[in-house]
Design a protein around this motif. Structure first.
Motif, PDB file in Angstrom:
ATOM      1  N   ARG A  81       0.830  -1.207   0.000  1.00 29.58           N
ATOM      2  CA  ARG A  81       0.000   0.000   0.000  1.00 29.58           C
ATOM      3  C   ARG A  81       0.862   1.253   0.000  1.00 29.58           C
ATOM      4  NH1 ARG A  81      -3.978   1.850  -2.075  1.00 29.58           N
ATOM      5  NH2 ARG A  81      -4.940  -0.198  -1.653  1.00 29.58           N
ATOM      6  N   GLU A  82       1.919   1.257   0.802  1.00 29.46           N
ATOM      7  CA  GLU A  82       2.834   2.405   0.830  1.00 29.46           C
ATOM      8  C   GLU A  82       3.507   2.603  -0.522  1.00 29.46           C
ATOM      9  OE1 GLU A  82       6.974   3.652   3.143  1.00 29.46           O
ATOM     10  OE2 GLU A  82       5.660   2.110   4.005  1.00 29.46           O
ATOM     11  N   LEU A  83       3.877   1.493  -1.182  1.00 25.51           N
ATOM     12  CA  LEU A  83       4.500   1.581  -2.501  1.00 25.51           C
ATOM     13  C   LEU A  83       3.522   2.138  -3.531  1.00 25.51           C
ATOM     14  CD1 LEU A  83       6.783   1.005  -4.501  1.00 25.51           C
ATOM     15  CD2 LEU A  83       5.996  -1.370  -4.612  1.00 25.51           C
ATOM     16  N   ILE A  84       2.261   1.696  -3.468  1.00 24.43           N
ATOM     17  CA  ILE A  84       1.255   2.199  -4.410  1.00 24.43           C
ATOM     18  C   ILE A  84       1.054   3.704  -4.221  1.00 24.43           C
ATOM     19  CG2 ILE A  84      -1.212   2.134  -4.973  1.00 24.43           C
ATOM     20  CD1 ILE A  84      -1.126  -0.876  -4.499  1.00 24.43           C
ATOM     21  N   ASP A  85       0.996   4.157  -2.983  1.00 23.88           N
ATOM     22  CA  ASP A  85       0.848   5.594  -2.715  1.00 23.88           C
ATOM     23  C   ASP A  85       2.038   6.372  -3.272  1.00 23.88           C
ATOM     24  OD1 ASP A  85      -1.515   5.035  -1.454  1.00 23.88           O
ATOM     25  OD2 ASP A  85      -0.663   5.088   0.574  1.00 23.88           O
TER      26      ASP A  85
ATOM     27  N   LEU B  11       4.042   5.468  -5.794  1.00 22.76           N
ATOM     28  CA  LEU B  11       3.987   5.454  -7.257  1.00 22.76           C
ATOM     29  C   LEU B  11       2.882   6.355  -7.777  1.00 22.76           C
ATOM     30  CD1 LEU B  11       4.564   1.645  -7.998  1.00 22.76           C
ATOM     31  CD2 LEU B  11       6.186   3.522  -8.322  1.00 22.76           C
ATOM     32  N   THR B  12       1.771   6.437  -7.046  1.00 20.87           N
ATOM     33  CA  THR B  12       0.687   7.331  -7.470  1.00 20.87           C
ATOM     34  C   THR B  12       1.149   8.776  -7.485  1.00 20.87           C
ATOM     35  OG1 THR B  12      -0.978   5.807  -6.560  1.00 20.87           O
ATOM     36  CG2 THR B  12      -1.666   8.082  -6.946  1.00 20.87           C
ATOM     37  N   ALA B  13       1.911   9.163  -6.458  1.00 18.12           N
ATOM     38  CA  ALA B  13       2.458  10.529  -6.424  1.00 18.12           C
ATOM     39  C   ALA B  13       3.424  10.752  -7.585  1.00 18.12           C
ATOM     40  CB  ALA B  13       3.155  10.772  -5.084  1.00 18.12           C
ATOM     41  N   ASN B  14       4.257   9.743  -7.896  1.00 17.70           N
ATOM     42  CA  ASN B  14       5.189   9.867  -9.026  1.00 17.70           C
ATOM     43  C   ASN B  14       4.438   9.976 -10.353  1.00 17.70           C
ATOM     44  OD1 ASN B  14       7.279   9.641  -7.215  1.00 17.70           O
ATOM     45  ND2 ASN B  14       7.661   7.473  -7.630  1.00 17.70           N
TER      46      ASN B  14
ATOM     47  N   GLU C 182       1.412  11.223 -10.848  1.00 18.49           N
ATOM     48  CA  GLU C 182       0.804  12.545 -10.940  1.00 18.49           C
ATOM     49  C   GLU C 182       1.844  13.611 -11.285  1.00 18.49           C
ATOM     50  OE1 GLU C 182      -1.045  12.944  -7.174  1.00 18.49           O
ATOM     51  OE2 GLU C 182      -2.759  11.634  -7.667  1.00 18.49           O
ATOM     52  N   GLN C 183       3.048  13.474 -10.714  1.00 20.74           N
ATOM     53  CA  GLN C 183       4.116  14.427 -11.052  1.00 20.74           C
ATOM     54  C   GLN C 183       4.507  14.321 -12.513  1.00 20.74           C
ATOM     55  OE1 GLN C 183       7.338  13.681  -8.343  1.00 20.74           O
ATOM     56  NE2 GLN C 183       6.244  14.433  -6.533  1.00 20.74           N
ATOM     57  N   ALA C 184       4.595  13.083 -13.015  1.00 22.05           N
ATOM     58  CA  ALA C 184       4.946  12.892 -14.432  1.00 22.05           C
ATOM     59  C   ALA C 184       3.870  13.454 -15.342  1.00 22.05           C
ATOM     60  CB  ALA C 184       5.163  11.406 -14.708  1.00 22.05           C
ATOM     61  N   ALA C 185       2.603  13.296 -14.975  1.00 17.00           N
ATOM     62  CA  ALA C 185       1.511  13.821 -15.799  1.00 17.00           C
ATOM     63  C   ALA C 185       1.516  15.344 -15.812  1.00 17.00           C
ATOM     64  CB  ALA C 185       0.175  13.288 -15.281  1.00 17.00           C
ATOM     65  N   GLU C 186       1.796  15.950 -14.644  1.00 22.35           N
ATOM     66  CA  GLU C 186       1.852  17.412 -14.580  1.00 22.35           C
ATOM     67  C   GLU C 186       2.996  17.961 -15.431  1.00 22.35           C
ATOM     68  OE1 GLU C 186       2.134  18.504 -10.535  1.00 22.35           O
ATOM     69  OE2 GLU C 186       0.086  17.859 -10.005  1.00 22.35           O
ATOM     70  N   ALA C 187       4.077  17.173 -15.536  1.00 22.61           N
ATOM     71  CA  ALA C 187       5.219  17.593 -16.362  1.00 22.61           C
ATOM     72  C   ALA C 187       5.028  17.210 -17.827  1.00 22.61           C
ATOM     73  CB  ALA C 187       6.491  16.969 -15.814  1.00 22.61           C
ATOM     74  N   LEU C 188       3.810  16.733 -18.174  1.00 19.35           N
ATOM     75  CA  LEU C 188       3.472  16.321 -19.545  1.00 19.35           C
ATOM     76  C   LEU C 188       4.320  15.139 -20.022  1.00 19.35           C
ATOM     77  CD1 LEU C 188       3.010  19.834 -21.247  1.00 19.35           C
ATOM     78  CD2 LEU C 188       1.333  18.447 -20.003  1.00 19.35           C
ATOM     79  N   ASN C 189       4.873  14.363 -19.083  1.00 17.55           N
ATOM     80  CA  ASN C 189       5.637  13.169 -19.438  1.00 17.55           C
ATOM     81  C   ASN C 189       4.671  11.983 -19.381  1.00 17.55           C
ATOM     82  OD1 ASN C 189       7.518  11.169 -19.852  1.00 17.55           O
ATOM     83  ND2 ASN C 189       8.958  11.898 -18.294  1.00 17.55           N
ATOM     84  N   PHE C 190       3.805  11.912 -20.396  1.00 22.39           N
ATOM     85  CA  PHE C 190       2.703  10.950 -20.360  1.00 22.39           C
ATOM     86  C   PHE C 190       3.182   9.505 -20.531  1.00 22.39           C
ATOM     87  CE2 PHE C 190       0.771  14.942 -22.006  1.00 22.39           C
ATOM     88  CZ  PHE C 190       0.002  15.230 -20.886  1.00 22.39           C
TER      89      PHE C 190
ATOM     90  N   ARG D 143       3.463   4.257 -17.838  1.00 24.72           N
ATOM     91  CA  ARG D 143       4.221   3.105 -17.358  1.00 24.72           C
ATOM     92  C   ARG D 143       3.996   2.917 -15.853  1.00 24.72           C
ATOM     93  NH1 ARG D 143       9.087   3.297 -15.192  1.00 24.72           N
ATOM     94  NH2 ARG D 143       9.517   5.353 -16.099  1.00 24.72           N
ATOM     95  N   ILE D 144       4.010   4.019 -15.096  1.00 20.33           N
ATOM     96  CA  ILE D 144       3.776   3.919 -13.655  1.00 20.33           C
ATOM     97  C   ILE D 144       2.339   3.475 -13.380  1.00 20.33           C
ATOM     98  CG2 ILE D 144       3.741   5.199 -11.481  1.00 20.33           C
ATOM     99  CD1 ILE D 144       5.907   7.015 -12.605  1.00 20.33           C
ATOM    100  N   ARG D 145       1.386   3.956 -14.207  1.00 22.03           N
ATOM    101  CA  ARG D 145      -0.007   3.536 -14.046  1.00 22.03           C
ATOM    102  C   ARG D 145      -0.140   2.018 -14.176  1.00 22.03           C
ATOM    103  NH1 ARG D 145      -3.010   4.687 -19.229  1.00 22.03           N
ATOM    104  NH2 ARG D 145      -1.716   2.857 -19.702  1.00 22.03           N
ATOM    105  N   ASP D 146       0.566   1.444 -15.146  1.00 17.25           N
ATOM    106  CA  ASP D 146       0.523  -0.017 -15.331  1.00 17.25           C
ATOM    107  C   ASP D 146       1.155  -0.744 -14.144  1.00 17.25           C
ATOM    108  OD1 ASP D 146      -0.680   0.438 -17.759  1.00 17.25           O
ATOM    109  OD2 ASP D 146       1.175   0.228 -18.940  1.00 17.25           O
TER     110      ASP D 146
END
Length: 480
Positions: A215-219, A221-224, A226-234, A239-242
């Motif tokens: 659960r801690e790892l999922i949290d 990765l979720t933050a990572n 969101e940061q990648a999406a905000e930086a337009l690194n889709f 990949r992190i979503r998968d």
């Protein structure tokens, strides 16, 4: 020839024993029992050293067969005084880990259950399943032992798909990566296409799964993501979503209904017969059963509570602080529950509670763990009964006076006389003892290409196998 009094067991020298016991203080600390060869037999702890050590030598004290054998060998007792019981427990843990005394090993090392090993001692760590827990390198980390081998293999297989990691123990090619690199399953470890530091970050994420911190790892990765999406690194975000989706599928079918499902907790229980105790420990994190560990111990080594306490001590001594749960549910009251809780709290940096639930959901969880331990004990007993029957049949066929304890088998293999080798397999009480398996290279110069001689090869192997025993018998007879 004069024999030093220190080489005589204390139990045979009452005066020296009494003098030694008077020298031991009544403060908390750790005691070490040594034999006549100065080998450490046992390391223990106590809040009152003198009382605890004296209890081993009282005639009225009922000792288990195992401890009674140890007491008859004790030739010297050392002690180390500490400021508190918690310090004594921590010191005992370190000394046991360092010296591995024979009589401190409560859990049976029968290679029954597998571990996950991560070789942090290497620049590019490997991760694999093993039934041998090697203690040679302190940096390497073991998780387990796990009861469900199939689930463990499936988990590791899925993690290899979620996180790119080295897929082979050795490189397939010298100058280029294999197909796994092109498929995105390996970051090119064999050609060092990824730095050791970056690769270790990937392995640290995988380790969090086996630490029960999914659960801690999922949290994280979720933050990572969101940061990648905000930086337009889709592409990175996808990949992190998968990876998050894969991690969620690991424990999708392992929900355990408990109040306060945000609390990390372990539940431990045992089932025992006259000789063996089967212990199971369920690791529950965020309401999910993330690990089911199994242990076997000598049922005659102590009370059920004492056995559970020793299992918990050995288990958490090898665990990292982040793996220690906030709550531990136990089937029986532990003899030193408060001491163990304080020790674990100090290591974790947060309060750890040890409970013996009597009613409602937590008690039902302990009952479920006990049922699983009972099923495992029954399964092991059936296997043992089959082995015993087979050994009895063998003894009858060979007209042996007793059941064979150790059986060794040898075979020769070669390619038309070249590359001749021998293999040795060992069975102890009818069970394969793979830790004693051996290979031999045949050295006989007469065994060459086109000329094989299995009889001579077997004679050589048997001679090499038992030469030390023959030399010992000759020395014992006084022949030089």
């Amino acid at each position: 020839m004069v024999t030093s009094t220190k080489t005589i067991p204390l139990i045979k020298d009452p005066d020296r024993l009494e003098d030694r016991l008077k020298e031991i203080p009544t403060e908390p600390g750790v005691y070490l029992m040594r034999d006549s060869s100065d080998r450490i037999l046992y390391i223990g702890k106590s809040k009152k050293l003198r009382s605890r050590v004296r209890s081993y030598f009282r005639d009225s004290q009922r000792l288990s067969d195992r401890i009674a054998i140890m007491v008859r060998q004790v030739a010297e007792i050392e002690f180390i005084v500490t400021d508190s019981e918690a310090e004594a427990l921590a010191l005992e843990a370190n000394l046991v880990k360092q010296h591995q005394p024979y009589f401190n090993v409560l859990l049976k090392d029968d290679k029954k259950y597998p571990f996950i090993c991560i070789t942090w001692s290497e620049d590019y760590p490997r991760i694999f399943i093993t039934r041998k827990r090697q203690l040679g390198n302190a940096k390497d980390k073991y998780y387990g032992p796990y009861v469900d081998v199939r689930l463990l293999r499936n988990t590791l297989h899925l993690l290899k798909q979620i996180f790119p990691q080295r897929q082979r123990p050795r490189p397939l090619f010298k100058d280029r990566p294999c197909l796994n690199y092109d498929l995105g399953r390996c970051p090119g470890v064999c050609q060092q296409l990824i730095s050791s530091e970056e690769y270790r970050k990937t392995l640290q994420k995988i380790a969090m799964v086996f630490q029960g911190r999914t659960r801690e790892l999922i949290d994280m990765l979720t933050a990572n993501m969101e940061q990648a999406a905000e930086a337009l690194n889709f592409e990175t975000a996808a990949r992190i979503r998968d990876q998050i989706a894969g991690l969620k599928s690991l424990n999708a079918d392992q929900k355990v209904s408990l109040p306060d499902d945000t609390v990390s907790r372990d539940a431990i229980a045992l089932a025992a017969n006259e000789q063996h105790a089967s212990i199971q420990l369920f690791q529950i994190r965020a309401g999910h059963l993330v690990g089911r560990l199994g242990f076997f111990a000598d049922a005659r080594s102590g009370t059920p509570g004492a056995i559970l306490q020793r299992v918990l001590e050995e288990h958490y001594q090898a665990a990292e602080a982040v793996e220690i749960p906030a709550e531990i549910l136990v089937q029986y009251e532990l003899p030193e529950s408060e001491l163990l809780a304080d020790y674990l709290s100090d290591r974790k940096g947060k309060k750890v509670t040890i409970l013996t639930p009597q009613r409602q959901t937590k008690a039902e969880l302990i009952e479920m763990v006990e049922r699983n331990a009972k099923y495992e004990l029954e399964r092991t007993q059936r296997s043992s009964d089959r082995n015993t029957q087979a050994m009895e049949d063998l003894a009858n066929i060979l007209d042996l006076p007793d059941l064979p304890h150790r059986i060794e088998g040898y075979d020769i293999s070669h390619i038309q006389g070249s590359n001749a080798v021998a293999s040795q397999v060992v069975f102890i009480d009818g069970t394969p003892a793979k830790q004693h398996y051996r290979h031999y290279k045949i050295k006989n110069p007469a065994v060459t290409i086109g000329h094989s001689d299995d009889f001579a090869s077997l004679a050589e192997v048997i001679r090499r196998r038992f030469k030390n025993f023959v030399a010992a018998d000759v020395a014992a007879d006084g022949v030089t």
